[in-house]
Design a protein around this motif. Structure first.
Motif, PDB file in Angstrom:
ATOM      1  N   ILE A  89      -5.175  13.927   9.508  1.00 18.92           N
ATOM      2  CA  ILE A  89      -4.537  13.550   8.239  1.00 18.92           C
ATOM      3  C   ILE A  89      -3.191  12.901   8.557  1.00 18.92           C
ATOM      4  O   ILE A  89      -2.422  13.434   9.359  1.00 18.92           O
ATOM      5  N   GLU A  90      -2.940  11.747   7.932  1.00 17.36           N
ATOM      6  CA  GLU A  90      -1.610  11.136   8.013  1.00 17.36           C
ATOM      7  C   GLU A  90      -0.855  11.596   6.776  1.00 17.36           C
ATOM      8  O   GLU A  90      -1.239  11.254   5.647  1.00 17.36           O
ATOM      9  N   VAL A  91       0.158  12.414   6.985  1.00 15.35           N
ATOM     10  CA  VAL A  91       0.939  12.918   5.849  1.00 15.35           C
ATOM     11  C   VAL A  91       2.119  11.964   5.644  1.00 15.35           C
ATOM     12  O   VAL A  91       2.956  11.804   6.539  1.00 15.35           O
ATOM     13  N   VAL A  93       5.396  10.727   3.380  1.00 18.38           N
ATOM     14  CA  VAL A  93       6.392  11.110   2.374  1.00 18.38           C
ATOM     15  C   VAL A  93       7.135   9.847   1.971  1.00 18.38           C
ATOM     16  O   VAL A  93       7.514   9.040   2.829  1.00 18.38           O
ATOM     17  N   ARG A  94       7.317   9.667   0.673  1.00 17.18           N
ATOM     18  CA  ARG A  94       8.014   8.468   0.173  1.00 17.18           C
ATOM     19  C   ARG A  94       9.200   8.872  -0.687  1.00 17.18           C
ATOM     20  O   ARG A  94       9.049   9.668  -1.625  1.00 17.18           O
ATOM     21  N   ASN A  95      10.362   8.290  -0.366  1.00 17.16           N
ATOM     22  CA  ASN A  95      11.563   8.471  -1.185  1.00 17.16           C
ATOM     23  C   ASN A  95      11.813   7.264  -2.074  1.00 17.16           C
ATOM     24  O   ASN A  95      12.497   7.363  -3.091  1.00 17.16           O
ATOM     25  N   THR A  98       7.490   1.465  -2.069  1.00 18.34           N
ATOM     26  CA  THR A  98       7.323   0.144  -1.449  1.00 18.34           C
ATOM     27  C   THR A  98       5.986   0.160  -0.707  1.00 18.34           C
ATOM     28  O   THR A  98       5.219   1.118  -0.831  1.00 18.34           O
ATOM     29  N   GLY A  99       5.678  -0.891   0.030  1.00 17.31           N
ATOM     30  CA  GLY A  99       4.475  -0.905   0.867  1.00 17.31           C
ATOM     31  C   GLY A  99       3.192  -0.762   0.065  1.00 17.31           C
ATOM     32  O   GLY A  99       3.039  -1.348  -1.007  1.00 17.31           O
ATOM     33  N   SER A 100       2.278   0.060   0.597  1.00 11.91           N
ATOM     34  CA  SER A 100       0.955   0.161  -0.039  1.00 11.91           C
ATOM     35  C   SER A 100       1.045   0.781  -1.437  1.00 11.91           C
ATOM     36  O   SER A 100       0.177   0.541  -2.273  1.00 11.91           O
ATOM     37  N   LEU A 101       2.091   1.564  -1.667  1.00 13.80           N
ATOM     38  CA  LEU A 101       2.217   2.195  -2.995  1.00 13.80           C
ATOM     39  C   LEU A 101       2.376   1.119  -4.082  1.00 13.80           C
ATOM     40  O   LEU A 101       1.724   1.185  -5.125  1.00 13.80           O
ATOM     41  N   HIS A 128     -10.241   2.450   7.476  1.00 12.07           N
ATOM     42  CA  HIS A 128      -8.924   1.935   7.034  1.00 12.07           C
ATOM     43  C   HIS A 128      -8.070   3.016   6.370  1.00 12.07           C
ATOM     44  O   HIS A 128      -7.413   2.764   5.355  1.00 12.07           O
ATOM     45  N   ASP A 129      -8.100   4.217   6.945  1.00 12.19           N
ATOM     46  CA  ASP A 129      -7.221   5.317   6.526  1.00 12.19           C
ATOM     47  C   ASP A 129      -7.172   5.521   5.007  1.00 12.19           C
ATOM     48  O   ASP A 129      -6.095   5.442   4.390  1.00 12.19           O
ATOM     49  N   PRO A 130      -8.313   5.793   4.371  1.00  7.09           N
ATOM     50  CA  PRO A 130      -8.291   5.924   2.896  1.00  7.09           C
ATOM     51  C   PRO A 130      -7.507   7.152   2.437  1.00  7.09           C
ATOM     52  O   PRO A 130      -7.403   8.154   3.149  1.00  7.09           O
ATOM     53  N   VAL A 174      13.267   5.575   3.914  1.00  4.96           N
ATOM     54  CA  VAL A 174      12.516   5.101   2.739  1.00  4.96           C
ATOM     55  C   VAL A 174      11.193   5.847   2.617  1.00  4.96           C
ATOM     56  O   VAL A 174      10.854   6.391   1.561  1.00  4.96           O
ATOM     57  N   ASP A 175      10.450   5.860   3.723  1.00  2.00           N
ATOM     58  CA  ASP A 175       9.194   6.625   3.776  1.00  2.00           C
ATOM     59  C   ASP A 175       8.824   6.832   5.239  1.00  2.00           C
ATOM     60  O   ASP A 175       9.415   6.222   6.134  1.00  2.00           O
ATOM     61  N   PHE A 176       7.872   7.700   5.483  1.00  2.00           N
ATOM     62  CA  PHE A 176       7.438   7.937   6.870  1.00  2.00           C
ATOM     63  C   PHE A 176       6.098   8.643   6.873  1.00  2.00           C
ATOM     64  O   PHE A 176       5.661   9.201   5.864  1.00  2.00           O
ATOM     65  N   LYS A 177       5.493   8.608   8.059  1.00  2.00           N
ATOM     66  CA  LYS A 177       4.192   9.262   8.254  1.00  2.00           C
ATOM     67  C   LYS A 177       4.319  10.284   9.376  1.00  2.00           C
ATOM     68  O   LYS A 177       4.945  10.005  10.409  1.00  2.00           O
ATOM     69  N   VAL A 178       3.765  11.465   9.157  1.00  2.38           N
ATOM     70  CA  VAL A 178       3.731  12.464  10.227  1.00  2.38           C
ATOM     71  C   VAL A 178       2.306  12.990  10.401  1.00  2.38           C
ATOM     72  O   VAL A 178       1.474  12.890   9.491  1.00  2.38           O
ATOM     73  N   ASP A 197       8.119   3.098  14.450  1.00  2.00           N
ATOM     74  CA  ASP A 197       6.721   2.670  14.266  1.00  2.00           C
ATOM     75  C   ASP A 197       6.108   3.246  12.991  1.00  2.00           C
ATOM     76  O   ASP A 197       5.235   2.625  12.391  1.00  2.00           O
ATOM     77  N   GLY A 198       6.527   4.465  12.631  1.00  2.00           N
ATOM     78  CA  GLY A 198       5.857   5.153  11.521  1.00  2.00           C
ATOM     79  C   GLY A 198       6.786   5.517  10.381  1.00  2.00           C
ATOM     80  O   GLY A 198       6.464   6.396   9.568  1.00  2.00           O
ATOM     81  N   CYS A 199       7.953   4.853  10.341  1.00  2.00           N
ATOM     82  CA  CYS A 199       8.919   5.115   9.257  1.00  2.00           C
ATOM     83  C   CYS A 199       9.376   3.776   8.690  1.00  2.00           C
ATOM     84  O   CYS A 199       9.431   2.786   9.416  1.00  2.00           O
ATOM     85  N   ARG A 200       9.752   3.767   7.430  1.00  2.00           N
ATOM     86  CA  ARG A 200      10.542   2.631   6.933  1.00  2.00           C
ATOM     87  C   ARG A 200      11.995   3.079   6.911  1.00  2.00           C
ATOM     88  O   ARG A 200      12.330   4.081   6.266  1.00  2.00           O
ATOM     89  N   LEU A 201      12.812   2.341   7.636  1.00  2.00           N
ATOM     90  CA  LEU A 201      14.225   2.680   7.783  1.00  2.00           C
ATOM     91  C   LEU A 201      15.037   1.475   7.336  1.00  2.00           C
ATOM     92  O   LEU A 201      14.825   0.367   7.835  1.00  2.00           O
ATOM     93  N   PHE A 215       7.530  -6.342  12.195  1.00  2.00           N
ATOM     94  CA  PHE A 215       6.349  -6.816  12.939  1.00  2.00           C
ATOM     95  C   PHE A 215       5.195  -7.098  11.975  1.00  2.00           C
ATOM     96  O   PHE A 215       4.498  -8.098  12.097  1.00  2.00           O
ATOM     97  N   ARG A 216       5.028  -6.196  11.008  1.00  2.00           N
ATOM     98  CA  ARG A 216       3.949  -6.403  10.025  1.00  2.00           C
ATOM     99  C   ARG A 216       4.154  -7.728   9.285  1.00  2.00           C
ATOM    100  O   ARG A 216       3.207  -8.388   8.888  1.00  2.00           O
ATOM    101  N   GLU A 217       5.441  -8.109   9.102  1.00  2.00           N
ATOM    102  CA  GLU A 217       5.749  -9.366   8.401  1.00  2.00           C
ATOM    103  C   GLU A 217       5.793 -10.562   9.348  1.00  2.00           C
ATOM    104  O   GLU A 217       6.155 -11.660   8.928  1.00  2.00           O
TER     105      GLU A 217
END
Ligand code: C5P
Length: 242
Positions: A89-91, A93-95, A98-101, A128-130, A174-178, A197-201, A215-217
């Motif tokens: 599971i990719e957990v 958290v979004r503050n 943005t992004g996929s949300l 694709h990580d649903p 901004v958000d991150f994955k753990v 790699d796994g956070c928006r800062l 990089f994604r952009e």
């Protein structure tokens, strides 16, 4: 400590067994990927910057009572860690939305999320990580309701500690994955990595991006400067090794 057998080669990290059955060696490679691995480049010293940033963050989290798999940084890009049976599971958290949300839901980019939002995605590139929900997690047999509750609480605690730590360095989390896993006694520990790699800062003054979103952009030439900026801000001068 010697690397023995390669047990997992992910998109950016390789995991090896050691002479101790309860521990693994995680090598952070210089690879950078986007789009479920569809695009891949090599970035000079990226593995070292991410390993050192992750080690620092894991230490800060441990100091604040959050259990992690981190044991030691053996080399700039090599971590000794407790062996975990990872929960797929990719957990997230979004503050700030943005992004996929904002791509998938009617919410404006930049909306502050108070309370923060916790989202769980299935870790599976083939699908694709649903996004998951409690029923799906149970149906797929990934975790019990109690474990889901634990993951949610732990992710929010990590968010609290990390948001405060980063804002002192002029960085908005901004958000991150753990990701989490179970040790040999069944305890759930924070695993994997926490790095750009796994956070928006975002820079707290300019709101410039300091993470993999560049990089994604396609702004490949700006990526390492952003990672080095995060490193410079959160690693005290007397702990700097690169
Ligand atoms: O793309 P999305 O907006 O869902 O990403 C939310 C957060 O989770 C971002 O910080 C992103 O870096 C992270 N993430 C990740 N790995 C994924 C999906 C998201 O690290 N597979």
């Amino acid at each position: 400590m010697d690397k023995k057998e390669l047990i997992n080669s992910g998109k950016v990290k390789s995991v090896y067994t050691t002479s101790n059955d309860d521990e693994v060696i995680i090598e952070f490679r210089d690879d950078m990927t986007a789009g479920d691995g569809a695009r891949k480049e090599v970035m000079d010293k990226k593995g070292s910057y991410n390993a050192i940033i992750s080690a620092k963050i894991f230490k800060v989290l441990e100091e604040n009572g959050i259990k992690t798999q981190f044991i030691d940084l053996l080399e700039n890009n090599v971590m000794l860690a407790k062996k975990l049976d990872m929960i797929p599971i990719e957990v997230i958290v979004r503050n700030i939305a943005t992004g996929s949300l904002v791509r998938n839901y009617p919410i404006e980019d930049g909306t502050k999320l108070n309370p923060p939002m916790v989202q769980m995605d299935l870790k599976d590139d083939d699908y694709h990580d649903p996004m998951l929900n409690d029923s799906l997690i149970q149906a797929l047999g990934i975790a019990t309701p109690e474990e889901v509750e634990f993951l949610t609480k732990a992710a929010l605690e990590i968010n609290d500690v990390l948001s405060k730590f980063l804002i002192d360095a002029g960085i908005i989390l901004v958000d991150f994955k753990v990701e989490f896993g179970k040790d040999k006694d069944g305890n759930i520990l924070l695993g994997d990595e926490i790095s750009p790699d796994g956070c928006r800062l975002w820079d707290s003054e300019t709101l410039d991006m300091l993470d993999k979103e560049l990089f994604r952009e396609g702004k490949d030439s700006e990526v390492m400067d952003a990672y080095i900026e995060v490193y410079n801000r959160i690693i005290p001068d007397d702990e700097k090794v690169i």
